[in-house]
Design an enzyme around this catalytic site. Structure first.
Site, short mmCIF file in Angstrom:
data_model
loop_
_atom_site.label_atom_id
_atom_site.label_comp_id
_atom_site.label_asym_id
_atom_site.label_seq_id
_atom_site.Cartn_x
_atom_site.Cartn_y
_atom_site.Cartn_z
CB CYS A 165 -0.79 0.06 1.09
SG CYS A 165 -0.01 -0.13 2.73
CB CYS A 198 -2.45 -2.97 8.41
SG CYS A 198 -3.41 -2.86 6.86
FE1 FES Z 1 -1.38 0.33 4.37
FE2 FES Z 1 -2.82 -0.79 6.12
S1 FES Z 1 -3.42 -0.28 4.12
S2 FES Z 1 -0.68 -0.38 6.30
#
Ligand code: FES
Length: 143
Positions: free
Chosen positions: A34, A103
């Protein structure tokens, strides 16, 4: 409800947020999936973590897991911080939705990176195998 009360609490009132100018160990890691980043600062006295701060540029689950992780390692011996797993943090938060589990890995990795930095700065010998650079533990996160 997608998120547990504990996740919501730590997301809305994160503990130990901030920076530390005189940190003894700093760990910064990024999540390749992400793009989020996390930084953890440790203050160490006589081998014990006396203070922890974190700063994250990440989602709510990353904030909640970092907050919980800092609470879990504060006051512990430095070696005990190395045993902190993302699973333990997730359990302490009463779970995370499956697609947010990656995450929580960020918090574990940032803690480990900060401990490694502390060892490096103080010339403390360690087994490099304790700090794997590949993400073998991080099943299916796509790293
Ligand atoms: Fe990036 Fe949770 S979506 S750490």
């Amino acid at each position: 409800m997608l998120y547990s009360e504990k996740v919501m609490d730590h997301f809305q009132n994160p503990r130990n947020v901030g920076k530390m100018d005189d940190a003894d160990g700093v760990g910064e890691v990024g999540n390749a999936v992400c793009g989020d980043i996390m930084k953890i600062y440790l203050k160490v006295e006589d081998g014990v973590i006396t203070d922890v701060k974190f700063n994250t540029f990440g989602c709510g689950s990353a904030i909640a897991t970092s907050s919980m992780a800092t609470e879990m390692i504060k006051g512990k011996k430095i070696e005990e911080a190395l045993e902190l797993s993302n699973k333990a943090v997730v359990e302490a938060l009463d779970g995370l939705p499956a697609h947010k589990l990656h995450c929580s890995v960020l918090a574990e990795e940032a803690v480990k990176a900060a401990v490694k930095d502390y060892y490096d700065k103080n010339n403390i010998p360690y087994d490099p195998a304790m700090f794997p650079t590949d993400c073998a533990h991080c099943e299916g996160c796509g790293h």
